[in-house]
Scaffold this motif. Structure first.
Motif, PDB file in Angstrom:
ATOM      1  N   THR A 269       0.833  -1.207   0.000  1.00  0.00           N
ATOM      2  CA  THR A 269       0.000   0.000   0.000  1.00  0.00           C
ATOM      3  C   THR A 269       0.866   1.255   0.000  1.00  0.00           C
ATOM      4  O   THR A 269       0.575   2.229  -0.713  1.00  0.00           O
ATOM      5  CB  THR A 269      -0.921   0.003   1.231  1.00  0.00           C
ATOM      6  OG1 THR A 269      -1.662  -1.224   1.257  1.00  0.00           O
ATOM      7  CG2 THR A 269      -1.893   1.165   1.189  1.00  0.00           C
ATOM      8  N   LEU A 270       1.946   1.233   0.787  1.00  0.00           N
ATOM      9  CA  LEU A 270       2.847   2.385   0.854  1.00  0.00           C
ATOM     10  C   LEU A 270       3.519   2.638  -0.493  1.00  0.00           C
ATOM     11  O   LEU A 270       3.582   3.778  -0.971  1.00  0.00           O
ATOM     12  CB  LEU A 270       3.901   2.158   1.937  1.00  0.00           C
ATOM     13  CG  LEU A 270       4.906   3.289   2.142  1.00  0.00           C
ATOM     14  CD1 LEU A 270       4.226   4.500   2.756  1.00  0.00           C
ATOM     15  CD2 LEU A 270       6.062   2.825   3.023  1.00  0.00           C
ATOM     16  N   LEU A 271       4.015   1.583  -1.122  1.00  0.00           N
ATOM     17  CA  LEU A 271       4.670   1.745  -2.423  1.00  0.00           C
ATOM     18  C   LEU A 271       3.683   2.287  -3.457  1.00  0.00           C
ATOM     19  O   LEU A 271       4.037   3.144  -4.279  1.00  0.00           O
ATOM     20  CB  LEU A 271       5.247   0.414  -2.890  1.00  0.00           C
ATOM     21  CG  LEU A 271       6.386  -0.174  -2.049  1.00  0.00           C
ATOM     22  CD1 LEU A 271       6.876  -1.474  -2.673  1.00  0.00           C
ATOM     23  CD2 LEU A 271       7.544   0.805  -1.910  1.00  0.00           C
ATOM     24  N   HIS A 272       2.452   1.789  -3.407  1.00  0.00           N
ATOM     25  CA  HIS A 272       1.433   2.269  -4.334  1.00  0.00           C
ATOM     26  C   HIS A 272       1.175   3.759  -4.120  1.00  0.00           C
ATOM     27  O   HIS A 272       0.996   4.516  -5.089  1.00  0.00           O
ATOM     28  CB  HIS A 272       0.143   1.472  -4.149  1.00  0.00           C
ATOM     29  CG  HIS A 272      -0.988   1.928  -5.022  1.00  0.00           C
ATOM     30  ND1 HIS A 272      -1.037   1.666  -6.383  1.00  0.00           N
ATOM     31  CD2 HIS A 272      -2.112   2.650  -4.734  1.00  0.00           C
ATOM     32  CE1 HIS A 272      -2.137   2.200  -6.892  1.00  0.00           C
ATOM     33  NE2 HIS A 272      -2.803   2.800  -5.913  1.00  0.00           N
ATOM     34  N   ALA A 273       1.159   4.181  -2.837  1.00  0.00           N
ATOM     35  CA  ALA A 273       0.919   5.594  -2.536  1.00  0.00           C
ATOM     36  C   ALA A 273       2.007   6.495  -3.112  1.00  0.00           C
ATOM     37  O   ALA A 273       1.745   7.656  -3.455  1.00  0.00           O
ATOM     38  CB  ALA A 273       0.817   5.788  -1.024  1.00  0.00           C
ATOM     39  N   ALA A 278       4.786  -2.219  -8.411  1.00  0.00           N
ATOM     40  CA  ALA A 278       4.255  -3.215  -7.481  1.00  0.00           C
ATOM     41  C   ALA A 278       5.239  -4.350  -7.238  1.00  0.00           C
ATOM     42  O   ALA A 278       5.247  -4.954  -6.153  1.00  0.00           O
ATOM     43  CB  ALA A 278       2.932  -3.771  -8.018  1.00  0.00           C
ATOM     44  N   GLU A 279       6.093  -4.655  -8.230  1.00  0.00           N
ATOM     45  CA  GLU A 279       7.030  -5.774  -8.054  1.00  0.00           C
ATOM     46  C   GLU A 279       8.044  -5.530  -6.937  1.00  0.00           C
ATOM     47  O   GLU A 279       8.668  -6.465  -6.443  1.00  0.00           O
ATOM     48  CB  GLU A 279       7.757  -6.088  -9.369  1.00  0.00           C
ATOM     49  CG  GLU A 279       8.512  -4.923  -9.985  1.00  0.00           C
ATOM     50  CD  GLU A 279       7.680  -4.191 -11.021  1.00  0.00           C
ATOM     51  OE1 GLU A 279       8.285  -3.543 -11.899  1.00  0.00           O
ATOM     52  OE2 GLU A 279       6.432  -4.279 -10.957  1.00  0.00           O
ATOM     53  N   LEU A 280       8.215  -4.253  -6.544  1.00  0.00           N
ATOM     54  CA  LEU A 280       9.128  -3.978  -5.444  1.00  0.00           C
ATOM     55  C   LEU A 280       8.623  -4.575  -4.130  1.00  0.00           C
ATOM     56  O   LEU A 280       9.419  -4.868  -3.235  1.00  0.00           O
ATOM     57  CB  LEU A 280       9.313  -2.465  -5.261  1.00  0.00           C
ATOM     58  CG  LEU A 280      10.182  -1.751  -6.312  1.00  0.00           C
ATOM     59  CD1 LEU A 280      10.113  -0.249  -6.129  1.00  0.00           C
ATOM     60  CD2 LEU A 280      11.620  -2.239  -6.207  1.00  0.00           C
ATOM     61  N   ASN A 281       7.318  -4.771  -4.010  1.00  0.00           N
ATOM     62  CA  ASN A 281       6.781  -5.354  -2.788  1.00  0.00           C
ATOM     63  C   ASN A 281       7.259  -6.782  -2.604  1.00  0.00           C
ATOM     64  O   ASN A 281       7.561  -7.215  -1.489  1.00  0.00           O
ATOM     65  CB  ASN A 281       5.251  -5.325  -2.807  1.00  0.00           C
ATOM     66  CG  ASN A 281       4.650  -5.879  -1.530  1.00  0.00           C
ATOM     67  OD1 ASN A 281       5.017  -5.459  -0.439  1.00  0.00           O
ATOM     68  ND2 ASN A 281       3.743  -6.833  -1.662  1.00  0.00           N
ATOM     69  N   ALA A 282       7.330  -7.531  -3.697  1.00  0.00           N
ATOM     70  CA  ALA A 282       7.758  -8.924  -3.613  1.00  0.00           C
ATOM     71  C   ALA A 282       9.210  -9.054  -3.182  1.00  0.00           C
ATOM     72  O   ALA A 282       9.617 -10.099  -2.672  1.00  0.00           O
ATOM     73  CB  ALA A 282       7.544  -9.621  -4.962  1.00  0.00           C
ATOM     74  N   SER A 283      10.006  -8.000  -3.383  1.00  0.00           N
ATOM     75  CA  SER A 283      11.427  -8.066  -3.026  1.00  0.00           C
ATOM     76  C   SER A 283      11.712  -7.502  -1.636  1.00  0.00           C
ATOM     77  O   SER A 283      12.871  -7.400  -1.241  1.00  0.00           O
ATOM     78  CB  SER A 283      12.269  -7.308  -4.061  1.00  0.00           C
ATOM     79  OG  SER A 283      11.934  -5.920  -4.073  1.00  0.00           O
ATOM     80  N   LEU A 284      10.652  -7.138  -0.875  1.00  0.00           N
ATOM     81  CA  LEU A 284      10.861  -6.626   0.469  1.00  0.00           C
ATOM     82  C   LEU A 284      11.530  -7.672   1.346  1.00  0.00           C
ATOM     83  O   LEU A 284      11.140  -8.838   1.350  1.00  0.00           O
ATOM     84  CB  LEU A 284       9.516  -6.235   1.108  1.00  0.00           C
ATOM     85  CG  LEU A 284       9.577  -5.867   2.597  1.00  0.00           C
ATOM     86  CD1 LEU A 284      10.382  -4.594   2.821  1.00  0.00           C
ATOM     87  CD2 LEU A 284       8.179  -5.744   3.179  1.00  0.00           C
TER      88      LEU A 284
END
Length: 601
Positions: A269-273, A278-284
């Motif tokens: 949600t933060l990255l989207h804001a 979105a693919e950056l979320n998978a690499s968290l």
């Protein structure tokens, strides 16, 4: 394995389905007229957990949420090693090499003076291209990373860098650090397995923040970094790719699993804001540590049990890496025995319990999915409130005050016995022999006083010194600083230790904002209180520190000859705390689980 993968799904059709209404009716019968609401479990986060959850819970969430991203390999077992200021770290590097041969997957060096850390020796002793190594520094993170790059030219480092500037959250004072942190991002751009920016959520957790606060304030930290660091040379996507989370995990088993899951969900949600891919979320990546907040010095082997619960929560919640602290790290120097137990805890969970074989073990659980959703909603609302008010940089003081309020409530719950700390306020060992010297520990500048059990255990340590002084007929006296408002803790703890029929009417606590002291000599022990200014002047007098020296910080333990101490206590106006009907000696003995022999004529 083929047989397992081709087996038909397990069916329990022989058991009739039970609806929520039927469960509630059964619950009402079992309670025999009591209100089912009494079974709810209120959390410090401001909401309560229900006594049971059913399939309707997932319907309320819009159906079962998709499993969260999870590492393709099990979590990494990454012990931490402290490198004290003034040391080059060679000893710790050798310990790291040994640990890597004995079950560790990586190492985390906490450098108190990174400028002296021997990175050349590190590159010589450890294969940095294939070894996961984390580094924490309190100053100049770009200088440390630059030296690492120079020490291993052409090597793509693996691991992370955490900048922990001290008494403020990372990201709270970005104006001073922006250039250095941007350089860290640029240095790590070609290193996909190295995260150069840390969101230090452990800072909040280890000061007593609720799960909701830890999530929200971690997101506020990340938002500050994403808002302040990007420029023409350092794009926002590169900043986001360099971020990772450091989270302290507490013993609240299911709550902690849900906390990590909620963080992953809100990260997207933060990255989207911020309009990021979105693919950056998978690499968290989430690096977890066992919490210092819940560690104790009393009955210290119970820390092994706390760490087991914390470690299980971390890995079931989806941690990418885990540091388990040695059970005796609060008071003992680094040693192979406790380090091996800490290292092997993670190995046992992975190799024997098989906890790393499932992508998202909590997925589909009525209870955990609901709890994850509740935490996410509460944390996002808190995050938004802070952002609207100016974000982390403007609201830092308010954040710390909110955490302090929660921490003080925790102290009160422990003092009253409503929150159990095994070995400290419940199930104590009255005959415990300390493996450390209380006087040396209380005088140590490294002794961690930001822990839930500290106000209770420091009283125990101080009274142990008193009984020791009495037994030895010492000709000296001491004043131990127990802390702010600790007399209230003493009163509440003492009250809990009395039988119901013998609980006296206790005197009111001392004024708010004063400090609690234990004055101790061979002849007497007196619980007292003083203002902070009185204590500072008193400490200067005892140690003959001139008043013009402004930076003097009084130690927790002051000692002098009996006559000097007695006169100083009188002159500086310390007040005695009264416990009606009981002598101070009786109070101290009760708090230590000891019986006071009756006075004979």
């Amino acid at each position: 394995m083929d047989e397992l993968s081709s087996a038909s799904p397990v069916s329990f059709a022989e058991f009739p389905a039970v609806s929520t209404a039927e469960w509630q009716a059964r619950l009402a019968r079992e309670l025999k007229g009591r209100d089912p609401a009494t079974l709810r479990w209120p959390l410090p986060d401001g909401f309560s957990l229900e006594p049971f959850y059913h399939r309707e819970a997932l319907v309320a969430l819009g159906g079962p949420p998709a499993p969260l991203p999870h590492p393709t390999a099990p979590w990494l077992n990454v012990p931490s090693l402290n490198v004290p200021a003034g040391q080059d770290g060679r000893l710790q590097i050798e310990q790291a090499a040994d640990a890597l041969a004995r079950g560790a997957d990586g190492m985390h060096f906490v450098c108190h003076d990174a400028a002296t850390f021997d990175v050349a020796y590190l590159a010589e002793r450890l294969p940095l291209a294939s070894t996961f190594v984390g580094y924490t520094t309190t100053a100049a993170p770009d200088a440390l990373l630059g030296r690492l790059v120079d020490a291993a030219p052409g090597t793509a480092l693996r691991g992370f860098l955490r900048f922990a500037p001290g008494a403020v959250p990372a990201g709270a004072e970005l104006a001073d650090y922006r250039a250095g942190l941007r350089r860290c991002v640029r240095l790590a751009t070609a290193m996909p397995d190295f995260r150069a920016l840390a969101v230090n959520g452990a800072f909040f957790g280890n000061r007593g923040a609720t799960a909701t606060q830890q999530i929200a304030f971690s997101l506020n930290t990340a938002a500050a970094l994403l808002a302040e660091l990007p420029n023409d040379e350092t794009p926002a996507a590169e900043v986001a790719a360099a971020l990772h989370l450091h989270i302290a995990v507490m013993p609240g088993y299911f709550l902690e699993i849900a906390k990590l899951r909620a963080l992953r969900r809100l990260w997207a949600t933060l990255l989207h804001a911020f309009g990021l891919p979105a693919e950056l979320n998978a690499s968290l990546r989430i690096h977890t540590t066992t919490a210092t907040w819940t560690q104790t010095t009393l009955d210290a082997h119970t820390n092994l049990l706390r760490h087991t619960t914390e470690a299980m929560s971390a890995v079931l919640g989806g941690a990418d890496s885990l540091s388990v602290a040695p059970f005796d790290c609060l008071f003992a120097d680094s040693n192979e025995f406790s380090a091996r137990l800490a290292r092997n805890l993670s190995v046992l969970l992975r190799e024997e319990a098989g906890l790393g074989r499932v992508q998202d073990p909590a997925a589909g659980s009525y209870y955990l999915e609901t709890l994850t959703d509740q935490l996410a909603r509460e944390a996002w609302a808190l995050f938004q409130r802070i952002e609207v008010a100016g974000g982390l940089t403007q609201m830092r003081g308010q954040l710390l005050e909110e955490i302090k309020t929660v921490a003080n409530e925790t102290f009160r719950r422990i003092a009253s016995g409503h929150q159990v700390v095994v070995g400290t306020n419940r199930f104590q060992n009255p005959h415990e022999n300390f493996s450390f010297h209380p006087k040396k520990l209380l005088r140590s500048a490294e002794f961690d006083v930001t822990r839930a059990a500290y106000p209770t255990e420091v009283l125990r340590l101080a009274t142990a010194l008193h009984f020791e002084r009495r037994d030895r007929k010492s000709k000296r006296a001491a004043v131990v600083l127990l802390g702010a408002n600790t007399n209230q803790v003493i009163l509440e703890s003492f009250l809990q230790m009395l039988q119901a029929h013998e609980r006296p009417e206790l005197a009111a606590s001392h004024p708010a904002g004063t400090l609690s002291l234990l004055y101790s000599s061979a002849e007497e022990a007196t619980l007292m209180y003083a203002t902070p200014e009185q204590f500072r002047r008193f400490a200067r007098f005892i140690y003959q520190i001139p008043t013009e020296k402004q930076q003097f910080i009084p130690p927790a333990l002051l000692s002098a000859d009996l006559a000097t101490m007695h006169e100083a206590v009188r002159v500086f106006g310390f007040q005695e705390m009264k416990v009606q009907g009981y002598t101070t000696e009786e109070v101290l003995a009760r708090l230590q689980g000891r019986q006071v022999p009756p006075v004979t004529a």
